[in-house]
Design a protein around this motif. Structure first.
Motif, PDB file in Angstrom:
ATOM      1  N   ARG A 119       0.837  -1.196   0.000  1.00 43.22           N
ATOM      2  CA  ARG A 119       0.000   0.000   0.000  1.00 43.22           C
ATOM      3  C   ARG A 119       0.877   1.252   0.000  1.00 43.22           C
ATOM      4  O   ARG A 119       2.073   1.200   0.308  1.00 43.22           O
ATOM      5  N   ARG A 215     -15.021   6.172  12.802  1.00 40.47           N
ATOM      6  CA  ARG A 215     -15.441   5.377  11.645  1.00 40.47           C
ATOM      7  C   ARG A 215     -16.592   6.063  10.905  1.00 40.47           C
ATOM      8  O   ARG A 215     -16.734   5.908   9.696  1.00 40.47           O
ATOM      9  N   ARG A 217     -18.238   9.414   9.529  1.00 43.27           N
ATOM     10  CA  ARG A 217     -17.851  10.775   9.166  1.00 43.27           C
ATOM     11  C   ARG A 217     -18.680  11.815   9.919  1.00 43.27           C
ATOM     12  O   ARG A 217     -18.185  12.877  10.300  1.00 43.27           O
ATOM     13  N   SER A 238      -9.931  12.073   5.773  1.00 45.73           N
ATOM     14  CA  SER A 238     -10.267  10.649   5.647  1.00 45.73           C
ATOM     15  C   SER A 238      -9.003   9.830   5.465  1.00 45.73           C
ATOM     16  O   SER A 238      -8.003  10.287   4.899  1.00 45.73           O
ATOM     17  N   PHE A 239      -9.031   8.597   5.932  1.00 49.43           N
ATOM     18  CA  PHE A 239      -7.894   7.689   5.832  1.00 49.43           C
ATOM     19  C   PHE A 239      -8.422   6.301   5.529  1.00 49.43           C
ATOM     20  O   PHE A 239      -9.254   5.756   6.265  1.00 49.43           O
ATOM     21  N   ASP A 240      -7.935   5.733   4.448  1.00 51.30           N
ATOM     22  CA  ASP A 240      -8.361   4.402   4.020  1.00 51.30           C
ATOM     23  C   ASP A 240      -7.337   3.384   4.492  1.00 51.30           C
ATOM     24  O   ASP A 240      -6.207   3.331   3.987  1.00 51.30           O
ATOM     25  N   SER A 241      -7.674   2.587   5.453  1.00 54.20           N
ATOM     26  CA  SER A 241      -6.773   1.588   6.022  1.00 54.20           C
ATOM     27  C   SER A 241      -7.253   0.192   5.671  1.00 54.20           C
ATOM     28  O   SER A 241      -8.385   0.010   5.203  1.00 54.20           O
ATOM     29  N   GLY A 244     -10.574  -0.541   7.057  1.00 55.64           N
ATOM     30  CA  GLY A 244     -11.692   0.289   6.653  1.00 55.64           C
ATOM     31  C   GLY A 244     -11.332   1.767   6.701  1.00 55.64           C
ATOM     32  O   GLY A 244     -10.187   2.145   6.988  1.00 55.64           O
ATOM     33  N   SER A 245     -12.297   2.618   6.405  1.00 49.35           N
ATOM     34  CA  SER A 245     -12.071   4.059   6.370  1.00 49.35           C
ATOM     35  C   SER A 245     -12.236   4.660   7.758  1.00 49.35           C
ATOM     36  O   SER A 245     -13.134   4.277   8.524  1.00 49.35           O
ATOM     37  N   TYR A 247     -12.013   8.664   9.889  1.00 47.93           N
ATOM     38  CA  TYR A 247     -12.083  10.116   9.696  1.00 47.93           C
ATOM     39  C   TYR A 247     -11.427  10.773  10.913  1.00 47.93           C
ATOM     40  O   TYR A 247     -11.910  10.635  12.048  1.00 47.93           O
TER      41      TYR A 247
END
Length: 290
Positions: A119, A215, A217, A238-241, A244-245, A247
């Protein structure tokens, strides 16, 4: 009796006399003139004597190299001025007071591996768990540090390429390869000491404070709206891990880590939160990325 000097004229012999001939013969033999006597002594008597005298005077004035006066010592000239390094707007500022090898902090280290492998890291590189890299909240990207496991004395050298950890009781996230070198794969979290090896100023730059991660928003935006009345700027990122996403809510953008620590203390007193200080990376993908 045969003339011992070859074709020297009799009149010349009479003028030189026995004593003159004895002095002349060794000089002529030493300097190799005897081999050329057939040419040399065909000259008229006066010319022969004149040339012989020149030969003797010239050889007497020739001195061995060892007897010559030594050459004067060479005086070194002034050293050329040092080259001026052109400034680079993207370069990390250097603080002459911060020297490589200085201990930055002590705390706990965790590690991250397979779920994040392949990633994109915070600096834009693709994270490779088999390389010696790490995530740190405030050190500039590409800073090189030595991380020592204080429980067993083993150490590793890593380059900062990512941001984290996002837990307040940890100071660095190591790659799988780095964690393996210091023996922290099994324990997961170990006590460490971090030493800076790059000539950087860890306090220079802009910093922001993360005070929450959600989790949903809507929950992040609700906190943002409440804090915006007292602080500025307040933003949701936002952060996509792999899980999952998320905020994250960030407060402030202050110059210098000392100012960020003062803002952190203010938020703790007024809001009852424990902020995490992150560096603002203006060169990271997507603009600012803590």
């Amino acid at each position: 009796m045969r003339n011992p000097l070859g074709l020297l004229e009799k009149s010349t012999l009479r003028r030189l006399g026995p004593a003159g001939l004895r002095e002349l013969r060794p000089a002529l033999q030493v300097h190799g003139v005897a081999r050329e006597s057939r040419i040399f002594f065909r000259l008229p008597g006066f010319a022969s004597i004149f040339l012989a005298a020149i030969f003797l005077v010239g050889c007497a004035g020739r001195q061995p190299v060892a007897n010559r006066a030594p050459a004067p010592p060479v005086v070194p000239g002034p050293e050329p001025p040092a080259e001026t390094v052109n400034s680079n707007a993207n370069a990390v500022p250097v603080n002459p007071g911060v020297r490589p090898g200085v201990i930055l902090e002590e705390g706990k280290a965790s590690w991250y591996g397979a779920p994040f492998h392949g990633r994109q890291a915070s600096n834009g590189e693709i994270y490779d768990m088999n390389k010696l890299t790490a995530a740190h909240r405030t050190l500039p990207f590409n800073t090189v540090v030595r991380v020592t496991n204080t429980a067993n004395g083993r150490s590793t050298t890593v380059r900062i390429t990512d941001r984290g950890p996002f837990v307040d009781n940890r100071i660095i996230d190591l790659s799988y390869a780095a964690a393996k070198e210091i023996g922290s794969i099994g324990p997961g979290v170990v006590p460490v000491r971090i030493e800076i090896l790059s000539a950087i100023d860890p306090n220079a730059g802009y910093f922001t404070l993360q005070i929450g991660a959600f989790r949903e928003r809507a929950n992040a935006e609700k906190l943002r709206d409440r804090l915006s009345a007292s602080y500025s700027p307040v933003a949701v990122q936002s952060f996509d891990s792999p899980k999952g996403s998320f905020y994250r809510v960030h407060v402030g953008k202050v110059s210098g880590q000392d100012a960020a620590k003062r803002l952190s203390e203010q938020l703790q007193e007024r809001e009852g939160v424990t902020p995490l200080i992150f560096r603002v990376d203006t060169s990271a993908p997507g603009g600012t990325n803590p």
